[in-house]
Write an enzyme that holds these catalytic residues in place. Structure first.
Site, PDB file in Angstrom:
ATOM      1  N   CYS A 119       0.837  -1.201   0.000  1.00  0.00           N
ATOM      2  CA  CYS A 119       0.000   0.000   0.000  1.00  0.00           C
ATOM      3  C   CYS A 119       0.872   1.251   0.000  1.00  0.00           C
ATOM      4  O   CYS A 119       0.624   2.189  -0.758  1.00  0.00           O
ATOM      5  CB  CYS A 119      -0.926  -0.014   1.219  1.00  0.00           C
ATOM      6  SG  CYS A 119      -2.147   1.319   1.225  1.00  0.00           S
ATOM      7  N   CYS A 202      -0.873   8.706   6.888  1.00  0.00           N
ATOM      8  CA  CYS A 202      -2.249   8.416   6.496  1.00  0.00           C
ATOM      9  C   CYS A 202      -3.109   8.208   7.745  1.00  0.00           C
ATOM     10  O   CYS A 202      -2.640   7.659   8.743  1.00  0.00           O
ATOM     11  CB  CYS A 202      -2.299   7.168   5.620  1.00  0.00           C
ATOM     12  SG  CYS A 202      -1.479   7.357   4.024  1.00  0.00           S
ATOM     13  N   CYS A 205      -3.356   4.755   9.454  1.00  0.00           N
ATOM     14  CA  CYS A 205      -2.074   4.192   9.892  1.00  0.00           C
ATOM     15  C   CYS A 205      -1.362   5.063  10.933  1.00  0.00           C
ATOM     16  O   CYS A 205      -0.179   4.861  11.202  1.00  0.00           O
ATOM     17  CB  CYS A 205      -1.162   3.982   8.693  1.00  0.00           C
ATOM     18  SG  CYS A 205      -1.838   2.850   7.460  1.00  0.00           S
ATOM     19  N   CYS A 229       8.113   3.757   5.607  1.00  0.00           N
ATOM     20  CA  CYS A 229       7.168   3.447   4.540  1.00  0.00           C
ATOM     21  C   CYS A 229       7.853   3.132   3.219  1.00  0.00           C
ATOM     22  O   CYS A 229       7.204   2.737   2.260  1.00  0.00           O
ATOM     23  CB  CYS A 229       6.196   4.607   4.337  1.00  0.00           C
ATOM     24  SG  CYS A 229       6.999   6.134   3.835  1.00  0.00           S
TER      25      CYS A 229
END
Length: 239
Positions: A119, A202, A205, A229
């Site tokens: 993602c 995000c 998260c 990330c």
């Protein structure tokens, strides 16, 4: 850029005030310069110093499609305060998002580390590649204090994966020092910051942290190990 030249520049940057360091970098590194912002407190401080050089530094942000509304609010307040600053937004590919949701589900990132990383790759890493294409210098808001794997960084580093130099102007800043600059110049920051969101990504998260938790504890809190990330983990030492 060769190792020796980076070492020379890093030695000169040590102890240099950031208001002097930015033009110094512009004079000593040729080519396209870009600045990435997620509208965290560090990036907000950098915007204050970069705004006068907006003709020479291209600012951009990655809109993952899963941002907090508060992030969009500080985006607008930033443009209002620094009208000369132009911030280009890069989005993930719609086809990639559709395929991911079909395969893993709308919140598939909770299911496994592999799914979460995929993602992040779709929503952040791929758009980043478009944003930094052709750049010779990438300015970031990374600080050594943020996590253990960032403590060995230099001001200037060769990023082998992206084939450019990364510049970390706030490398030696403490969080208290960052907050002091914000207060001194009235720099707008994300309203979530005061609610314990020290590292904001995000919405699904990111959570608030307590005063005893690590700076990055609120990111992907259901995972153990390094909390990255994929945007910065490939940075290499000067080699």
């Amino acid at each position: 850029m060769d190792t020796y030249r980076l070492q020379q520049l890093n030695a000169q940057l040590k102890g240099m005030p950031i208001e002097d360091a930015i033009p110094f970098i512009l004079q000593n590194i040729q080519g396209k310069k870009v600045f990435s912002t997620s509208f965290g407190i560090e990036d907000q401080v950098l915007k204050h110093y970069i705004a006068p050089y907006s003709d020479e530094i291209s600012a951009f942000t990655l809109d993952t499609g899963r941002q907090f509304n508060e992030t969009y609010e500080v985006f607008q307040r930033t443009l209002d305060k620094y009208p000369s600053l132009k911030i280009e937004t890069f989005f993930p590919d719609e086809k990639d998002i559709r395929e991911y949701v079909h395969k893993d589900g709308i919140n598939g990132f909770y299911n496994s580390i592999e799914s979460r990383k995929e993602c992040c790759r779709i929503r952040k890493v791929v758009p980043l590649q478009k944003a930094i294409k052709g750049a010779s210098l990438w300015i970031t808001g990374l600080r050594a204090q943020q996590s253990a794997n960032r403590e060995t960084m230099d001001y200037l580093e060769w990023d082998e994966a992206n084939q450019l130099v990364k510049y970390n102007p706030l490398l030696d800043y403490t969080l208290d020092e960052v907050e002091s600059v914000v207060n001194k110049y009235g720099i707008p920051i994300n309203s979530l910051y005061a609610r314990g969101y020290l590292s904001i990504g995000c919405a699904p998260c990111t959570r608030a942290i307590t005063k005893d938790e690590d700076f990055r504890a609120g990111r992907w809190w259901w995972e153990n190990g390094k909390k990255e990330c994929g945007l910065h983990i490939h940075a290499a030492k000067n080699n």
